[in-house]
Design a protein around this motif. Sequence first.
Motif, PDB file in Angstrom:
ATOM      1  N   ASP A  91      -7.096  -3.994  -6.191  1.00 21.12           N
ATOM      2  CA  ASP A  91      -8.443  -3.488  -5.863  1.00 21.12           C
ATOM      3  C   ASP A  91      -8.290  -1.969  -5.878  1.00 21.12           C
ATOM      4  O   ASP A  91      -7.922  -1.358  -4.882  1.00 21.12           O
ATOM      5  CB  ASP A  91      -8.812  -4.034  -4.469  1.00 21.12           C
ATOM      6  CG  ASP A  91     -10.140  -3.515  -3.949  1.00 21.12           C
ATOM      7  OD1 ASP A  91     -10.945  -3.001  -4.746  1.00 21.12           O
ATOM      8  OD2 ASP A  91     -10.364  -3.632  -2.726  1.00 21.12           O
ATOM      9  N   GLN A 150      -9.693   6.147   3.814  1.00 23.18           N
ATOM     10  CA  GLN A 150      -9.143   7.355   3.183  1.00 23.18           C
ATOM     11  C   GLN A 150     -10.255   8.339   2.824  1.00 23.18           C
ATOM     12  O   GLN A 150     -10.157   9.533   3.092  1.00 23.18           O
ATOM     13  CB  GLN A 150      -8.369   6.963   1.913  1.00 23.18           C
ATOM     14  CG  GLN A 150      -7.127   6.154   2.215  1.00 23.18           C
ATOM     15  CD  GLN A 150      -6.508   5.513   0.981  1.00 23.18           C
ATOM     16  OE1 GLN A 150      -7.205   5.132   0.043  1.00 23.18           O
ATOM     17  NE2 GLN A 150      -5.199   5.377   0.991  1.00 23.18           N
ATOM     18  N   ASP A 158       0.871  -1.177   0.000  1.00 22.76           N
ATOM     19  CA  ASP A 158       0.000   0.000   0.000  1.00 22.76           C
ATOM     20  C   ASP A 158       0.905   1.222   0.000  1.00 22.76           C
ATOM     21  O   ASP A 158       1.927   1.246   0.685  1.00 22.76           O
ATOM     22  CB  ASP A 158      -0.960   0.041   1.193  1.00 22.76           C
ATOM     23  CG  ASP A 158      -2.214   0.850   0.844  1.00 22.76           C
ATOM     24  OD1 ASP A 158      -3.310   0.272   0.755  1.00 22.76           O
ATOM     25  OD2 ASP A 158      -2.082   2.078   0.615  1.00 22.76           O
TER      26      ASP A 158
END
Length: 298
Positions: free
Chosen positions: A94, A101, A51
């Motif tokens: 994804d 967020q 991430d």
Amino acid sequence: MSTRHIPVLLHEVVAAFGPLAGKLLVDGTLGGGGHTRALLDAGAARVVGFDRDAGALERVGEIAGLTKVQGNFVEMGAVLDGLGVAVVDGVLLDLGYSSDQMDDAARGMSYSHDGPLDMRMDVGERLTAAEIVNGWREEEIADVLWRYGEEPKSRAIARKLVAARKARPLETTGELLAVLDEVYPPRGQARSHPAARTFQALRVAVNHELADIEAAVPQAAQRLAVGGRLVVITFNSLEDKLVKRLMQGLARDELDNVGRVVKPAVFKMLKKVMPSAEEVAGNRRARSCKLRVLERVR
Ligand SMILES: C[S@@+](CC[C@H](N)C(=O)[O-])C[C@H]1O[C@@H](n2cnc3c(N)ncnc32)[C@H](O)[C@@H]1O
């Protein structure tokens, strides 16, 4: 702090990778970790999870079988090389944003919350939405709104933004929304807010999302073992058209000039999967998602 994100198409993602026992996967978009947890619970041996948002990795915490990487999924190849991993059984992307967020006012991602005009997924990067809105030329802003938001009034909005910033720079999502209200006067309970297009466009530009997808899809495909699958979930038509075009390109036979196959395609595309009505009823975020799968066949 725990995640608020509900993973979309959870069962469909697990099913898309086939029997999971012992498999090595990459999750390019770890987010709240929901998909990764389900894949590990279903028997995957190891997930390398990326991430670009350090906060997401912190929220996910430690999970047996998960190797976390703070970085962009476009760095997948180099990171896997560094880990001594040549091929993987599957890659999941994804795309887009997590609810963590979108719902965090401090990140300025959404017109629903007043916050700074930031919009970065990775706060270590330089470009913010404020910089685009206050620093870019009118034509550049109009171009961003048109290309990444499919905004029909892109020129009018860019003109208004440039006029507004002459008085003083725009600093918040609320100030941006006030300028959009001049172009689209509020009309009560419209089904979708016209500001959604401008916010999407700025997020895509700030986070160079389309360029990253363009770089990552072929890279991920090349890392697949035979039988391995690349599973991509998209949330808007820009992402989906791009992913479809990239996958179709990878799944095309090489032909000679009279149309005979000289090299059969290494990949094939499987059927697109959409969320069920039940899923959409329980999770509004799922309403626009599509899952596409590319399989390495030789
Ligand atoms: C839709 S969420 C993923 C949710 C996750 N599948 C789950 O089950 O919770 C997308 C996540 O991917 C991250 N992301 C988006 N683009 C990225 C990129 N190019 N590289 C790495 N992470 C990215 C975002 O920061 C966000 O946390």
